[in-house]
Design an enzyme around this catalytic site. Structure first.
Site, PDB file in Angstrom:
ATOM      1  N   THR A  23      45.716  25.628  71.438  1.00  0.00           N
ATOM      2  CA  THR A  23      45.951  26.940  71.052  1.00  0.00           C
ATOM      3  C   THR A  23      47.520  26.908  71.002  1.00  0.00           C
ATOM      4  OG1 THR A  23      44.027  27.879  72.307  1.00  0.00           O
ATOM      5  CG2 THR A  23      46.054  29.324  71.635  1.00  0.00           C
ATOM      6  N   LYS A  79      42.349  32.981  66.398  1.00  0.00           N
ATOM      7  CA  LYS A  79      42.289  32.888  67.771  1.00  0.00           C
ATOM      8  C   LYS A  79      43.231  33.882  68.418  1.00  0.00           C
ATOM      9  CE  LYS A  79      42.301  30.665  72.064  1.00  0.00           C
ATOM     10  NZ  LYS A  79      41.014  30.751  72.939  1.00  0.00           N
TER      11      LYS A  79
HETATM   12  P1  NAD Z   1      45.524  21.206  80.514  1.00  0.00           P
HETATM   13  O1  NAD Z   1      47.015  21.624  81.165  1.00  0.00           O
HETATM   14  O2  NAD Z   1      44.388  21.034  81.373  1.00  0.00           O
HETATM   15  O3  NAD Z   1      45.333  19.913  79.665  1.00  0.00           O
HETATM   16  C1  NAD Z   1      46.522  19.511  78.841  1.00  0.00           C
HETATM   17  C2  NAD Z   1      46.587  18.112  78.932  1.00  0.00           C
HETATM   18  O4  NAD Z   1      47.530  17.629  77.926  1.00  0.00           O
HETATM   19  C3  NAD Z   1      47.244  17.703  80.431  1.00  0.00           C
HETATM   20  O5  NAD Z   1      46.186  16.693  80.951  1.00  0.00           O
HETATM   21  C4  NAD Z   1      48.442  16.938  80.016  1.00  0.00           C
HETATM   22  O6  NAD Z   1      48.854  15.924  80.861  1.00  0.00           O
HETATM   23  C5  NAD Z   1      48.250  16.493  78.623  1.00  0.00           C
HETATM   24  N1  NAD Z   1      49.623  16.218  77.852  1.00  0.00           N
HETATM   25  C6  NAD Z   1      50.713  17.250  77.736  1.00  0.00           C
HETATM   26  N2  NAD Z   1      51.522  16.568  76.851  1.00  0.00           N
HETATM   27  C7  NAD Z   1      51.139  15.395  76.507  1.00  0.00           C
HETATM   28  C8  NAD Z   1      51.547  14.399  75.738  1.00  0.00           C
HETATM   29  N3  NAD Z   1      52.711  14.518  75.132  1.00  0.00           N
HETATM   30  N4  NAD Z   1      50.681  13.561  75.498  1.00  0.00           N
HETATM   31  C9  NAD Z   1      49.533  13.173  76.022  1.00  0.00           C
HETATM   32  N5  NAD Z   1      49.156  14.381  76.779  1.00  0.00           N
HETATM   33  C10 NAD Z   1      49.789  15.143  77.124  1.00  0.00           C
HETATM   34  O7  NAD Z   1      45.028  22.388  79.557  1.00  0.00           O
HETATM   35  P2  NAD Z   1      43.686  22.813  78.967  1.00  0.00           P
HETATM   36  O8  NAD Z   1      43.022  23.858  79.767  1.00  0.00           O
HETATM   37  O9  NAD Z   1      42.935  21.651  78.660  1.00  0.00           O
HETATM   38  O10 NAD Z   1      44.031  23.573  77.786  1.00  0.00           O
HETATM   39  C11 NAD Z   1      44.398  22.786  76.359  1.00  0.00           C
HETATM   40  C12 NAD Z   1      44.573  23.757  75.274  1.00  0.00           C
HETATM   41  O11 NAD Z   1      43.379  24.675  75.118  1.00  0.00           O
HETATM   42  C13 NAD Z   1      45.623  24.816  75.515  1.00  0.00           C
HETATM   43  O12 NAD Z   1      46.262  24.949  74.198  1.00  0.00           O
HETATM   44  C14 NAD Z   1      44.713  26.089  75.916  1.00  0.00           C
HETATM   45  O13 NAD Z   1      45.654  27.238  75.442  1.00  0.00           O
HETATM   46  C15 NAD Z   1      43.478  25.807  75.072  1.00  0.00           C
HETATM   47  N6  NAD Z   1      42.356  26.529  75.697  1.00  0.00           N
HETATM   48  C16 NAD Z   1      41.886  26.420  76.911  1.00  0.00           C
HETATM   49  C17 NAD Z   1      41.092  27.075  77.535  1.00  0.00           C
HETATM   50  C18 NAD Z   1      40.712  27.089  79.091  1.00  0.00           C
HETATM   51  O14 NAD Z   1      40.011  27.687  79.380  1.00  0.00           O
HETATM   52  N7  NAD Z   1      41.258  25.986  79.770  1.00  0.00           N
HETATM   53  C19 NAD Z   1      40.031  27.924  76.599  1.00  0.00           C
HETATM   54  C20 NAD Z   1      40.672  28.097  75.229  1.00  0.00           C
HETATM   55  C21 NAD Z   1      41.638  27.485  74.944  1.00  0.00           C
END
Ligand code: NAD
Length: 295
Positions: free
Chosen positions: A96, A171
């Site tokens: 997102t 979204k």
């Molecule tokens: P998260 O923080 O658990 O996961 C993100 C991952 O990206 C982490 O493991 C981090 O180490 C990795 N990362 C960051 N920079 C990086 C890079 N340069 N190279 C490789 N890996 C890298 O977050 P999440 O909950 O998995 O959310 C991910 C996305 O999904 C966000 O944009 C969030 O807004 C969206 N989202 C989350 C949810 C939810 O309920 N968690 C629901 C809908 C949408």
């Protein structure tokens, strides 16, 4: 079966990648956290040592990263995805992020002859694990047709919202409705309490009247009427208040850039901002009722 590079194996990305593996695809994955990469390898995937390595040789690259700056860096940075992939690779970003970053990365990809989809999700970690996410997709028709079967292994509802960036637009508009409606429902329950009206009675009436909405009937912010809602487990997330604040801020940035007047969206961002500042960022966003009640 496709060879897929998956970058960003966090709370959402890891279970999404695991569903691709279950469907028989091969997945080479990278994350900044080695623990997450090891978890993918333990599920039958291949550990990649960098984003570039994950993208090299892939027919499809999927990213699931925290925010726009990470997506720009992973695709456009030195050693990024655009420098690694072969012609014909389909790029899908499910993070997102802000509409502007989504469109900038898609246009850099298009300049290299690469098709890209922005495909943010709703459904949370439960939906990611169950493979029942909703994908809101922006990008060209032919890229959508190619990406849809892959998205269907991770989600249940896949909607093409238009050109590049329109998935992100859908979204943030949806989550602005959700943020505002959760506050409205919470204010109504708090007012009812003060007026001596039982919460269950308000629910019985409003859930069958014009106050009916998802925040009332599927995710009710008071314990009791909807047993599955986080209110019944001390507002354990679910969808955190910090994530809601992130999406409301993205909506406000987009509204400013587009010249749209969204006063209730702006107020909702302020309310969630104060709730998160009070140390409640990790709590479910429906816990905002506690802030409204003055706790
Ligand atoms: P998260 O923080 O658990 O996961 C993100 C991952 O990206 C982490 O493991 C981090 O180490 C990795 N990362 C960051 N920079 C990086 C890079 N340069 N190279 C490789 N890996 C890298 O977050 P999440 O909950 O998995 O959310 C991910 C996305 O999904 C966000 O944009 C969030 O807004 C969206 N989202 C989350 C949810 C939810 O309920 N968690 C629901 C809908 C949408």
């Amino acid at each position: 079966m496709a060879r897929i590079g998956f970058i960003g194996l966090g709370n959402m990305g890891l279970p999404m990648a695991q569903n691709l593996l279950k469907a028989g695809h091969s997945v080479q994955g990278f994350d900044m956290s080695q623990v997450q990469v090891d978890a993918l390898a333990g599920s039958g995937g291949t550990a990649a040592a960098s984003a570039k390595a994950a993208a090299t040789g892939a027919e499809i690259v999927i990213t699931m990263l925290p925010a726009g700056q990470h997506v720009r860096e992973v695709y456009l940075g030195a050693g990024g995805v655009l420098s690694a992939v072969a012609a014909g690779t389909l790029l899908i970003d499910s993070s997102t992020i802000d509409v502007e970053s989504a469109r900038a990365v898609a246009s850099a990809a298009a300049a290299k002859g690469l098709a890209m989809l922005d495909a943010p999700v709703s459904g949370g970690t439960g939906g990611a694990q169950a493979g029942t996410l909703t994908f809101m997709v922006g990008g060209p028709d032919d890229a959508f047709a190619r990406g849809k079967p892959i998205l269907e292994t991770m989600g249940k509802t896949i909607v093409h919202a238009g050109g590049a960036g329109n998935g992100q637009a859908a979204k943030i508009c949806n989550n602005m409705i959700l943020g505002v409606s959760m506050i409205a429902v919470s204010e109504a329950f708090v007012l009812a309490e003060k007026l001596g009206l039982d919460a269950q009675k308000l629910f019985d009436i409003s859930s069958k009247s014009s106050g009916q909405c998802w925040s009332m009937t599927s995710y009710c912010p008071v314990p009791g009427p909807v047993p599955a809602s986080p209110a019944n487990r001390d507002y354990q997330a679910g969808f955190t208040a910090a994530m809601m604040l992130k999406d409301l801020k993205l909506a406000q940035d987009a509204a400013k850039a587009a010249g749209a007047d969204t006063p209730l969206g702006a107020d909702a961002a302020k309310v969630y901002g104060r709730f998160v500042e009070a140390g409640e960022g990790a709590r479910d966003f429906s816990g905002v009722i506690r802030y409204i009640r003055g706790i």
